[in-house]
Write an enzyme that holds these catalytic residues in place. Structure first.
Site, PDB file in Angstrom:
ATOM      1  N   GLU A 131      47.671 -26.961 -31.173  1.00 29.26           N
ATOM      2  CA  GLU A 131      46.606 -26.333 -29.862  1.00 29.26           C
ATOM      3  C   GLU A 131      47.003 -25.423 -29.195  1.00 29.26           C
ATOM      4  O   GLU A 131      48.359 -24.947 -29.030  1.00 29.26           O
ATOM      5  CB  GLU A 131      46.213 -27.710 -29.202  1.00 29.26           C
ATOM      6  CG  GLU A 131      47.655 -28.249 -28.405  1.00 29.26           C
ATOM      7  CD  GLU A 131      47.462 -29.705 -27.739  1.00 29.26           C
ATOM      8  OE1 GLU A 131      47.040 -30.558 -28.626  1.00 29.26           O
ATOM      9  OE2 GLU A 131      47.641 -29.873 -26.654  1.00 29.26           O
ATOM     10  N   LYS A 133      48.656 -23.309 -25.932  1.00 29.21           N
ATOM     11  CA  LYS A 133      49.492 -23.475 -24.785  1.00 29.21           C
ATOM     12  C   LYS A 133      48.793 -22.625 -23.544  1.00 29.21           C
ATOM     13  O   LYS A 133      48.860 -21.440 -23.790  1.00 29.21           O
ATOM     14  CB  LYS A 133      50.848 -23.034 -25.151  1.00 29.21           C
ATOM     15  CG  LYS A 133      51.995 -23.277 -24.121  1.00 29.21           C
ATOM     16  CD  LYS A 133      53.169 -22.887 -24.477  1.00 29.21           C
ATOM     17  CE  LYS A 133      54.440 -23.525 -23.480  1.00 29.21           C
ATOM     18  NZ  LYS A 133      54.023 -22.874 -21.967  1.00 29.21           N
ATOM     19  N   ASP A 135      48.405 -21.171 -20.210  1.00 31.54           N
ATOM     20  CA  ASP A 135      49.247 -20.544 -19.001  1.00 31.54           C
ATOM     21  C   ASP A 135      48.584 -20.740 -17.746  1.00 31.54           C
ATOM     22  O   ASP A 135      47.897 -19.984 -17.260  1.00 31.54           O
ATOM     23  CB  ASP A 135      49.288 -19.183 -19.427  1.00 31.54           C
ATOM     24  CG  ASP A 135      50.445 -18.239 -18.726  1.00 31.54           C
ATOM     25  OD1 ASP A 135      51.204 -19.074 -18.386  1.00 31.54           O
ATOM     26  OD2 ASP A 135      50.473 -17.148 -18.759  1.00 31.54           O
ATOM     27  N   TYR A 244      45.703 -32.270 -22.035  1.00 39.20           N
ATOM     28  CA  TYR A 244      46.395 -32.341 -23.236  1.00 39.20           C
ATOM     29  C   TYR A 244      47.576 -33.562 -23.660  1.00 39.20           C
ATOM     30  O   TYR A 244      48.118 -33.582 -24.690  1.00 39.20           O
ATOM     31  CB  TYR A 244      46.955 -30.964 -23.692  1.00 39.20           C
ATOM     32  CG  TYR A 244      47.823 -30.696 -22.575  1.00 39.20           C
ATOM     33  CD1 TYR A 244      48.974 -31.268 -22.319  1.00 39.20           C
ATOM     34  CD2 TYR A 244      47.599 -29.382 -21.784  1.00 39.20           C
ATOM     35  CE1 TYR A 244      50.060 -30.843 -21.347  1.00 39.20           C
ATOM     36  CE2 TYR A 244      48.675 -28.909 -20.504  1.00 39.20           C
ATOM     37  CZ  TYR A 244      49.616 -30.036 -20.560  1.00 39.20           C
ATOM     38  OH  TYR A 244      50.481 -29.308 -19.408  1.00 39.20           O
ATOM     39  N   LYS A 337      55.963 -19.699 -28.846  1.00 36.61           N
ATOM     40  CA  LYS A 337      55.687 -18.455 -27.796  1.00 36.61           C
ATOM     41  C   LYS A 337      55.098 -17.301 -28.559  1.00 36.61           C
ATOM     42  O   LYS A 337      55.957 -16.760 -29.215  1.00 36.61           O
ATOM     43  CB  LYS A 337      56.833 -18.336 -26.750  1.00 36.61           C
ATOM     44  CG  LYS A 337      57.396 -19.479 -26.251  1.00 36.61           C
ATOM     45  CD  LYS A 337      56.757 -19.757 -24.846  1.00 36.61           C
ATOM     46  CE  LYS A 337      57.317 -18.930 -23.858  1.00 36.61           C
ATOM     47  NZ  LYS A 337      56.586 -19.197 -22.388  1.00 36.61           N
ATOM     48  N   CYS A 431      49.525  11.021   6.892  1.00 36.13           N
ATOM     49  CA  CYS A 431      49.000  11.124   5.711  1.00 36.13           C
ATOM     50  C   CYS A 431      49.199  11.920   4.688  1.00 36.13           C
ATOM     51  O   CYS A 431      49.559  13.050   5.025  1.00 36.13           O
ATOM     52  CB  CYS A 431      47.307  11.016   6.099  1.00 36.13           C
ATOM     53  SG  CYS A 431      46.451  11.497   4.664  1.00 36.13           S
ATOM     54  N   CYS A 434      46.146  14.673   4.649  1.00 36.84           N
ATOM     55  CA  CYS A 434      45.684  15.363   5.817  1.00 36.84           C
ATOM     56  C   CYS A 434      46.506  15.458   6.899  1.00 36.84           C
ATOM     57  O   CYS A 434      46.577  16.026   7.906  1.00 36.84           O
ATOM     58  CB  CYS A 434      44.176  14.800   6.213  1.00 36.84           C
ATOM     59  SG  CYS A 434      44.503  13.316   7.094  1.00 36.84           S
ATOM     60  N   CYS A 449      45.360   5.854   6.991  1.00 39.58           N
ATOM     61  CA  CYS A 449      44.778   7.213   7.583  1.00 39.58           C
ATOM     62  C   CYS A 449      43.459   6.901   8.311  1.00 39.58           C
ATOM     63  O   CYS A 449      42.643   6.483   7.587  1.00 39.58           O
ATOM     64  CB  CYS A 449      44.697   8.302   6.319  1.00 39.58           C
ATOM     65  SG  CYS A 449      43.955   9.552   7.032  1.00 39.58           S
ATOM     66  N   CYS A 454      39.364  12.748   6.267  1.00 39.63           N
ATOM     67  CA  CYS A 454      40.338  13.151   5.279  1.00 39.63           C
ATOM     68  C   CYS A 454      39.829  13.450   4.125  1.00 39.63           C
ATOM     69  O   CYS A 454      39.074  12.718   3.180  1.00 39.63           O
ATOM     70  CB  CYS A 454      41.296  11.857   5.110  1.00 39.63           C
ATOM     71  SG  CYS A 454      42.692  11.862   3.920  1.00 39.63           S
TER      72      CYS A 454
HETATM   73  S1  IVH Z   1      52.323 -30.874 -24.110  1.00 36.26           S
HETATM   74  C1  IVH Z   1      55.375 -34.224 -23.272  1.00 36.26           C
HETATM   75  N1  IVH Z   1      50.521 -29.204 -24.568  1.00 36.26           N
HETATM   76  O1  IVH Z   1      53.686 -25.990 -21.240  1.00 36.26           O
HETATM   77  C2  IVH Z   1      54.582 -32.969 -23.744  1.00 36.26           C
HETATM   78  N2  IVH Z   1      52.091 -28.707 -22.890  1.00 36.26           N
HETATM   79  O2  IVH Z   1      56.239 -24.832 -21.273  1.00 36.26           O
HETATM   80  C3  IVH Z   1      53.945 -32.366 -22.428  1.00 36.26           C
HETATM   81  N3  IVH Z   1      51.459 -26.654 -21.617  1.00 36.26           N
HETATM   82  O3  IVH Z   1      55.181 -28.208 -19.376  1.00 36.26           O
HETATM   83  C4  IVH Z   1      53.481 -31.106 -22.768  1.00 36.26           C
HETATM   84  N4  IVH Z   1      49.564 -26.225 -22.820  1.00 36.26           N
HETATM   85  O4  IVH Z   1      52.795 -27.524 -18.707  1.00 36.26           O
HETATM   86  C5  IVH Z   1      51.614 -29.411 -23.777  1.00 36.26           C
HETATM   87  N5  IVH Z   1      48.767 -28.028 -24.943  1.00 36.26           N
HETATM   88  C6  IVH Z   1      49.609 -28.114 -24.367  1.00 36.26           C
HETATM   89  C7  IVH Z   1      50.017 -27.153 -23.239  1.00 36.26           C
HETATM   90  C8  IVH Z   1      51.396 -27.442 -22.694  1.00 36.26           C
HETATM   91  C9  IVH Z   1      50.431 -25.548 -21.798  1.00 36.26           C
HETATM   92  C10 IVH Z   1      52.330 -26.630 -20.591  1.00 36.26           C
HETATM   93  C11 IVH Z   1      52.952 -27.768 -19.851  1.00 36.26           C
HETATM   94  C12 IVH Z   1      54.450 -27.786 -20.215  1.00 36.26           C
HETATM   95  C13 IVH Z   1      54.763 -26.214 -20.793  1.00 36.26           C
HETATM   96  C14 IVH Z   1      56.045 -25.948 -21.170  1.00 36.26           C
END
Ligand code: IVH
Length: 690
Positions: A131, A133, A135, A244, A337, A431, A434, A449, A454
């Site tokens: 799934e 991640k 941000d 999640y 990542k 400035c 001017c 300014c 100006c």
């Molecule tokens: S699972 C015990 N699923 O990424 C498992 N984390 O870099 C708990 N994060 O601390 C985490 N998307 O804040 C999980 N789909 C996702 C996520 C996710 C973002 C974050 C989360 C974690 C951090 C680690």
């Protein structure tokens, strides 16, 4: 979450209570309808009520509750709103420590991890769930007996800050959910609070208008927002949350309510939460996992929110338990990542730019470097405080980041790499254009300014007026405005409509064709909608969103001349500072003269949207016509559009209204089956749009 019958019922009842006054025995139903509308809007991204309809129902619920306060429940939609400012965020213990994730960066890392998982579990092939991640900022939510009891930040993983009031402002997080029906008495859930790229842009627009340093990226914006003491401000930011992970559960019979991670997401979805389920996929073995990670990465820019990787989790909970965790991360999960959108480069010099409001912005000129596929050579440093705070010197090595479509920014410098030849950055006192002495109000971070004549300010005002998001005068860009100004052809905003093109014939760079194109785009700009004109005027603190709010609430630009600060403050998202600036602007004779001159040149000062359609209650609603109508199909469609609606090509859950004439066939059948579409006769349709 809701079955078709329920959806149909809530829709019907919503119309009933919009038109009639509910009594106290309908209070529960009203709450359920509002919860349903919230879920459709915030979780399913498929609104069923217009803003006006929603507000009407909400007001009616509030009125009923104020008459019968004993009937107010903790999970009532009215209880999201905080009563006062939060004084502090007490420290709370998470039921289960919030662990981090281990990181991987390429296919080999994942293959190696899969090998270890298979070794530890004794399985030949493992089923993985992959799934996005998200941000943002992680949160932990605690639900007990169907109620949201607590929301907390991650903190150090063991203890976090209690931010319950602020979590209530996140509309995709339910205030309560029916866990009892599933035999669950206590549930601790993890998720990520995010800000969509669009909301982030809007928020930064507000900061630009106020001359406050911008937030670097949606992640910082989300985590900062969770700690704001004024929760109405949190509410305005429009945060979102994706859940999640279930970290703790307690059931009546002691049995686990799900056997796999995927099932846990389905459970959260069924309970009404926004989850990672939509993009979660299951795979047998690591090879396909690697392909899907690449697929998620390539779709990254198209998503409405930021993601910085993918998370791969062993799907079976019994295997997760078998493999266990370290004190830092679970062994059964791995973050993949994406390539960093960071790079380092050298600070060559700092230039100072004068904006249209006179603000003097330091701009770092760096050795060109590629960040996430884009070459960066120039980065705003916002103001003197940022330069000091980041401890920057000319000659320093800088770390630069560019998140998504967001403008690049300086994360930090590396003072440890200095060789002794670096020189301090000295802010100018005059400035740079001017020579006027610069001024900085005490409460602000920006030097200005104050000479409104100006040259830099005048040119920037014209550039802003013609720019893409304002009047969108194609061809009249930065360079040409400067050139026209230098040659004396253009030195005011309204001068755009009086450029002496006849004097340009024969001048280098002004061919007949380019002059004609420019004349046409200037002519076209006269019909731009009012919100664009308001934004184009460059009023301090008035960004695109505020300009839209203003345009929506007036019929003619002149209506703003006499509006008081109090009246302006009644409008959505307009506070004292913006209102004060508007009053100043419209009471200034020079500005009024500018507006009169633009009107004389034939610009559109009327709000054409309000001319067609007062009220806007059908804005965003979708229509489809079927069967034989008494009027032409195209006429009916034009009426719906003029009322703010749009026309769809087929019956789907996206359709709000199906208007049926004689001999309607399969479309009517399908709409009935769906149960979510409102079916109208032609006569009812005419009454609706009246
Ligand atoms: S699972 C015990 N699923 O990424 C498992 N984390 O870099 C708990 N994060 O601390 C985490 N998307 O804040 C999980 N789909 C996702 C996520 C996710 C973002 C974050 C989360 C974690 C951090 C680690």
């Amino acid at each position: 979450m809701y079955n078709t019958e329920q959806e149909k019922f809530f829709l019907q009842q919503s119309k009933l209570w919009i038109a009639n006054d509910p009594e106290k025995d309908h209070l529960d139903e009203l709450k359920q309808i509002i919860d349903y509308a919230d879920w459709k809007y915030y979780v399913m991204d498929n609104p069923v009520l217009s803003d006006g309809e929603y507000d009407t129902l909400f007001k009616k619920l509030k009125q009923l509750e104020s008459r019968y306060p004993e009937l107010i429940t903790a999970d009532s939609p009215t209880q999201r709103v905080a009563k006062s400012l939060t004084q502090s965020f007490p420290t709370v213990n998470h039921l289960v420590p919030m662990l981090s994730l281990e990181n991987s960066y390429d296919a080999n890392d994942l293959i190696e991890w899969d090998r270890k998982c298979r070794e530890l579990s004794g399985e030949q092939v493992i089923e993985y769930c992959v799934e996005p991640k998200f941000d943002g900022a992680s949160i932990s939510l605690l639900f007990e007996d169907d109620l949201l009891l607590r929301g907390a930040t991650r903190g150090d993983g063991v203890q976090g800050d209690d931010i319950t009031t602020n979590t209530r402002q996140i509309r995709s997080i339910p205030m309560g959910m029916a866990i009892g029906k599933k035999g669950i008495s206590l549930l601790e859930v993890r998720g990520e609070v995010v800000l969509t790229k669009e909301k982030f842009k809007q928020y930064n627009e507000r900061l630009i208008a106020e001359g406050i340093p911008l937030l670097a990226n949606p992640r910082n914006a989300a985590s900062g927002s969770l700690r704001i003491k004024d929760s109405t401000e949190v509410s305005k930011r429009g945060l979102d949350a994706f859940l999640y992970h279930i970290s703790f559960w307690q059931t009546v019979n002691g049995e686990r309510p799900y056997q796999t991670h995927y099932e846990s997401l389905q459970l959260l979805h069924a309970l009404g939460c926004k989850t990672s389920l939509k993009d979660a996929k299951l795979f047998q073995g690591i090879t396909e996992v690697i392909d899907y990670c690449a697929e998620i990465e390539s779709g990254r820019d198209a998503l409405p929110y930021e993601i910085d990787g993918a998370v791969i989790k062993i799907n079976r909970i019994d295997l997760q338990d078998k493999i266990g965790q370290t004190s830092h991360h679970p062994r059964w999960a791995m973050a993949y990542k994406f390539k960093a959108r960071q790079a380092s480069s050298k600070l060559l010099q700092v230039e100072y730019q004068v904006g249209r409001t006179g603000s003097v912005t330091p701009v770092a000129k760096i050795e060109p470097v590629s960040v996430g596929g884009v070459t960066v050579s120039s980065i705003s440093l916002f103001n003197e405080e940022v330069v000091k705070e980041k401890n920057l010197m000319i000659g320093d090595t800088l770390l630069i980041e560019r998140a998504g479509d967001v403008i690049p920014y300086v994360v930090k410098s590396f003072p440890e790499l200095r060789t002794g030849i670096e020189t301090p950055i000295i802010f100018p006192v005059n400035c740079p254009v001017c020579r006027e002495v610069l001024y900085k109000p005490e409460a602000e971070a920006v030097w200005r300014c104050t000479n409104i004549n100006c040259k830099a300010q005048v040119i920037e005002r014209i550039i802003h007026f013609a720019s893409k998001d304002a009047m969108d005068i194609r061809g009249l860009g930065d360079a040409l405005v400067r050139k026209f100004y230098e040659q004396g052809f253009l030195n005011t905003i309204d001068g755009i409509y009086h450029i002496p093109f006849e004097q340009m014939k024969g001048l280098e760079g002004f061919g007949e064709k380019s002059i004609l194109n420019l004349q046409q785009s200037i002519e076209k700009s006269k019909t731009q909608p009012l919100n664009r004109l308001i934004f184009a005027l460059g009023i301090r603190y008035v960004g695109e969103t505020t300009a839209k709010t203003l345009a929506r609430s007036i019929n003619h630009l002149h209506d703003l001349y006499d509006m008081s600060a109090e009246q302006l403050c009644q409008l959505e998202d307009i506070g004292g500072k913006v209102a004060g600036s508007l009053v100043d602007f419209f009471s200034h004779p020079d500005n009024r003269r500018l507006i009169e001159s633009l009107e004389l040149s034939g610009l559109q000062l009327q709000n054409m949207q309000n001319v067609h359609h007062e009220g806007g209650s059908l804005n965003g609603k979708t229509f489809l016509f079927t069967g034989t109508l008494t009027m032409k199909r195209s006429e009916a469609e034009a009426l719906a559009e003029a009322a703010g609606g749009s026309i769809l090509g087929s019956v789907s859950t996206k359709l709000n209204y199906l208007v049926v004439g004689e001999d309607a066939g399969s479309k009517l059948e399908k709409a009935k089956k769906l149960g979510t579409v409102i079916i109208l006769t032609e006569e009812e349709f005419m009454r609706l749009i009246k």
